[in-house]
Motif scaffolding. Structure first.
Motif, short mmCIF file in Angstrom:
data_model
loop_
_atom_site.label_atom_id
_atom_site.label_comp_id
_atom_site.label_asym_id
_atom_site.label_seq_id
_atom_site.Cartn_x
_atom_site.Cartn_y
_atom_site.Cartn_z
N ARG A 1 86.14 -20.88 -10.09
CA ARG A 1 87.33 -20.05 -10.21
C ARG A 1 87.02 -18.76 -10.96
O ARG A 1 86.17 -18.73 -11.83
CB ARG A 1 88.41 -20.81 -10.97
CG ARG A 1 88.90 -22.06 -10.29
CD ARG A 1 89.83 -22.86 -11.19
NE ARG A 1 89.11 -23.52 -12.29
CZ ARG A 1 89.22 -23.20 -13.55
NH1 ARG A 1 89.97 -22.18 -13.91
NH2 ARG A 1 88.56 -23.85 -14.47
N PRO A 2 87.72 -17.66 -10.62
CA PRO A 2 87.59 -16.42 -11.40
C PRO A 2 87.94 -16.73 -12.85
O PRO A 2 88.89 -17.47 -13.13
CB PRO A 2 88.61 -15.48 -10.75
CG PRO A 2 88.80 -16.01 -9.37
CD PRO A 2 88.66 -17.49 -9.47
N TYR A 3 87.19 -16.18 -13.75
CA TYR A 3 87.34 -16.57 -15.15
C TYR A 3 87.18 -15.33 -16.03
O TYR A 3 86.09 -14.83 -16.25
CB TYR A 3 86.28 -17.62 -15.50
CG TYR A 3 86.52 -18.37 -16.79
CD1 TYR A 3 87.50 -19.34 -16.88
CD2 TYR A 3 85.74 -18.11 -17.92
CE1 TYR A 3 87.70 -20.05 -18.04
CE2 TYR A 3 85.94 -18.82 -19.09
CZ TYR A 3 86.92 -19.79 -19.15
OH TYR A 3 87.11 -20.50 -20.31
N GLY A 4 88.30 -14.84 -16.54
CA GLY A 4 88.27 -13.66 -17.39
C GLY A 4 88.60 -14.00 -18.83
O GLY A 4 88.76 -15.16 -19.21
N THR A 5 88.75 -12.96 -19.64
CA THR A 5 89.02 -13.15 -21.07
C THR A 5 90.33 -13.89 -21.30
O THR A 5 90.41 -14.78 -22.15
CB THR A 5 89.05 -11.79 -21.78
OG1 THR A 5 87.85 -11.07 -21.50
CG2 THR A 5 89.16 -11.98 -23.29
N ALA A 6 91.37 -13.53 -20.55
CA ALA A 6 92.69 -14.15 -20.73
C ALA A 6 92.62 -15.66 -20.45
O ALA A 6 93.19 -16.47 -21.20
CB ALA A 6 93.72 -13.50 -19.80
N GLN A 7 91.89 -16.03 -19.37
CA GLN A 7 91.75 -17.45 -19.04
C GLN A 7 91.00 -18.19 -20.14
O GLN A 7 91.32 -19.32 -20.49
CB GLN A 7 91.03 -17.62 -17.71
CG GLN A 7 91.85 -17.18 -16.51
CD GLN A 7 91.58 -15.75 -16.13
OE1 GLN A 7 91.25 -14.93 -16.98
NE2 GLN A 7 91.71 -15.44 -14.85
N ALA A 8 89.96 -17.54 -20.67
CA ALA A 8 89.17 -18.16 -21.74
C ALA A 8 90.02 -18.39 -22.99
O ALA A 8 89.95 -19.44 -23.63
CB ALA A 8 87.96 -17.29 -22.08
N VAL A 9 90.85 -17.41 -23.33
CA VAL A 9 91.74 -17.53 -24.50
C VAL A 9 92.70 -18.71 -24.31
O VAL A 9 92.86 -19.55 -25.21
CB VAL A 9 92.54 -16.22 -24.72
CG1 VAL A 9 93.63 -16.44 -25.78
CG2 VAL A 9 91.60 -15.10 -25.15
N LYS A 10 93.33 -18.78 -23.13
CA LYS A 10 94.28 -19.87 -22.85
C LYS A 10 93.59 -21.23 -22.91
O LYS A 10 94.15 -22.20 -23.44
CB LYS A 10 94.91 -19.67 -21.47
CG LYS A 10 95.88 -18.49 -21.40
CD LYS A 10 96.44 -18.33 -19.98
CE LYS A 10 97.35 -17.13 -19.88
NZ LYS A 10 97.85 -16.93 -18.49
N GLU A 11 92.40 -21.31 -22.36
CA GLU A 11 91.68 -22.57 -22.31
C GLU A 11 91.30 -23.06 -23.70
O GLU A 11 91.49 -24.23 -24.04
CB GLU A 11 90.42 -22.41 -21.46
CG GLU A 11 89.67 -23.70 -21.20
CD GLU A 11 88.47 -23.48 -20.30
OE1 GLU A 11 88.58 -23.78 -19.10
OE2 GLU A 11 87.45 -22.98 -20.80
N VAL A 12 90.75 -22.16 -24.51
CA VAL A 12 90.36 -22.53 -25.88
C VAL A 12 91.57 -22.97 -26.68
O VAL A 12 91.54 -23.98 -27.39
CB VAL A 12 89.64 -21.36 -26.58
CG1 VAL A 12 89.40 -21.68 -28.06
CG2 VAL A 12 88.31 -21.05 -25.90
N TYR A 13 92.67 -22.23 -26.55
CA TYR A 13 93.88 -22.55 -27.31
C TYR A 13 94.48 -23.88 -26.87
O TYR A 13 94.94 -24.68 -27.69
CB TYR A 13 94.91 -21.44 -27.16
CG TYR A 13 96.16 -21.67 -27.99
CD1 TYR A 13 96.15 -21.40 -29.37
CD2 TYR A 13 97.33 -22.16 -27.42
CE1 TYR A 13 97.28 -21.62 -30.14
CE2 TYR A 13 98.46 -22.38 -28.18
CZ TYR A 13 98.44 -22.10 -29.54
OH TYR A 13 99.56 -22.33 -30.30
N SER A 14 94.47 -24.15 -25.54
CA SER A 14 95.05 -25.39 -25.03
C SER A 14 94.22 -26.60 -25.46
O SER A 14 94.76 -27.70 -25.61
CB SER A 14 95.14 -25.35 -23.51
OG SER A 14 93.86 -25.29 -22.92
N GLU A 15 92.92 -26.41 -25.65
CA GLU A 15 92.04 -27.51 -26.04
C GLU A 15 92.15 -27.87 -27.52
O GLU A 15 92.16 -29.03 -27.89
CB GLU A 15 90.59 -27.16 -25.73
CG GLU A 15 90.24 -27.17 -24.25
CD GLU A 15 88.80 -26.76 -24.01
OE1 GLU A 15 88.04 -26.59 -24.97
OE2 GLU A 15 88.44 -26.59 -22.83
N ALA A 16 92.20 -26.85 -28.37
CA ALA A 16 92.11 -27.14 -29.81
C ALA A 16 93.01 -26.27 -30.68
O ALA A 16 92.90 -26.31 -31.91
CB ALA A 16 90.66 -26.99 -30.27
N GLY A 17 93.89 -25.48 -30.06
CA GLY A 17 94.75 -24.61 -30.87
C GLY A 17 93.96 -23.46 -31.49
O GLY A 17 92.86 -23.12 -31.06
#
Length: 373
Positions: A203-219
């Motif tokens: 999947r396309p993966y930009g900065t916004a997606q990375a931020v959401k992913e990190v936050y959803s995993e561990a806050g």
């Protein structure tokens, strides 16, 4: 403008240029560090399938891996996460050099004061250089760690997606083997599943997606993953700058004795001194860099196996030693040496030249004003 600000801005400029030049090597190196292959028979996962125990490794030399990335992802794959990386480099180098120069000024003032009291020769010792670099490095790490978590995620996104696909492929094969098809037609669901799997692209993966992913995993705390080994790694620039300042001091002293008091160091000499300094520091601290990268990357890179996934720095170190052996701490080291030495050399050279340009301009400005009056 204070010399701390000048050095901070010059360091940021040099760091950006060095980062752009060496970024493909950094991307490949991060993928090498985070690739996980356990020794045979040592996985603690409940599965025993050989393909699950020994997931395909992204092996080969640096050049081969660069070509693989270009073939599968295009040139853009070598620059995944470049934008936040450039921002991080500018912020990191700016913060580091600002505080480094600030603390360096204090150390030199204290050394001069000690000389007045008859203590020492007025120069800053090696221990003081280590302390100055460590303090500047710690402040830098605390401020910029979230940026590097995002960069690591973006650099290893495709690698993690491939591991997820490999785990799904193994699951399909094991499920098909368990049902023991008796005819070729029974195997069609398996073939369909594998075909559909092959059609899936990362999947396309930009900065916004990375931020959401990190936050959803561990806050919020997820943005400071790998902080402990990164803080310990503050000794890397400490060692680097201790070697760098010591070599420059020796070089300038030797130059002053042979060139009528001139202590000017050429850009080439700064390049070589920077290279030697970074090489020594990298050799000493590389294992911590591997641990940090593994903690910041997606844990799916472990292929869904708990033996290759980590909850913290200590857990990572223990599992890496147990399941992969000591050599895993030096994965991709040759690539890192080339990348870091080249980047540090370019950074030091450009930084010193930018400082020289500013000093020349600052020296000319008052004279122009005086003449015009």
């Amino acid at each position: 403008m204070s010399n701390a600000v000048v050095n901070g801005l010059a360091g940021a400029g040099g760091g950006i240029i060095a980062q752009i030049i060496t970024y493909p090597l950094q991307t490949v190196n991060t993928r090498q560090q985070t690739d996980r292959v356990a020794k045979k028979g040592l996985l603690s996962n409940s599965t025993s399938d050989s393909s699950q125990s020994h997931p395909p490794s992204h092996g080969g030399g640096t050049l081969i891996q660069i070509l693989k990335v270009i073939r599968t992802e295009g040139l853009g794959g070598l620059y995944s996460g470049l934008k936040p990386s450039l921002f991080g480099t500018a912020a990191s180098q700016g913060i580091y050099y600002y505080f480094y120069q600030l603390f360096k000024n204090k150390a030199e003032t204290l050394a001069f004061a000690q000389k007045k009291k008859g203590l020492g020769d007025g120069t800053v010792g090696m221990f003081s250089w280590l302390l100055v670099a460590a303090m500047a490095g710690s402040l830098n790490v605390l401020c910029t760690n979230p940026i590097w978590v995002l960069v690591t995620r973006m650099q290893t996104h495709t690698q993690a997606e491939m591991k997820i696909m490999e785990a799904k492929r193994v699951a399909f094969l094991r499920e098909a083997a368990a049902t023991a098809p008796t005819s070729s037609t029974d195997a069609s669901p398996l073939q369909n599943n594998l075909t559909q799997l092959d059609l899936i692209k990362p999947r396309p993966y930009g900065t916004a997606q990375a931020v959401k992913e990190v936050y959803s995993e561990a806050g919020i705390k997820g943005f400071w993953k790998g902080l402990i080994p990164t803080l310990v790694m503050v000794c890397n620039p400490s060692i680097q700058f201790m070697i760098y300042e010591s070599l420059l001091k020796h070089l300038r002293a030797k130059r002053a004795a042979t060139k009528q008091g001139s202590t000017v160091v050429s850009a080439l000499e700064v390049f070589l001194v920077g290279a030697l300094a970074k090489l020594g520091a990298t050799l000493a601290t590389y294992p911590l860099l591997v641990v940090k990268s593994r903690l910041q990357a997606k844990q799916e890179i472990g292929g869904g196996n708990i033996s290759l996934q980590y909850t913290g720095a200590l857990d990572a170190i223990i599992k890496m030693i147990r399941y992969e052996g000591l050599p895993c701490f030096y994965k991709g080291m040759s690539t890192k040496i080339v990348q870091s030495v080249l980047a540090a050399s370019v950074l030091f050279m450009i930084k010193e030249e930018l400082v020289k340009v500013y000093l020349k301009l600052a020296d000319k400005t008052p004279k122009f004003i005086t003449k015009s009056q």
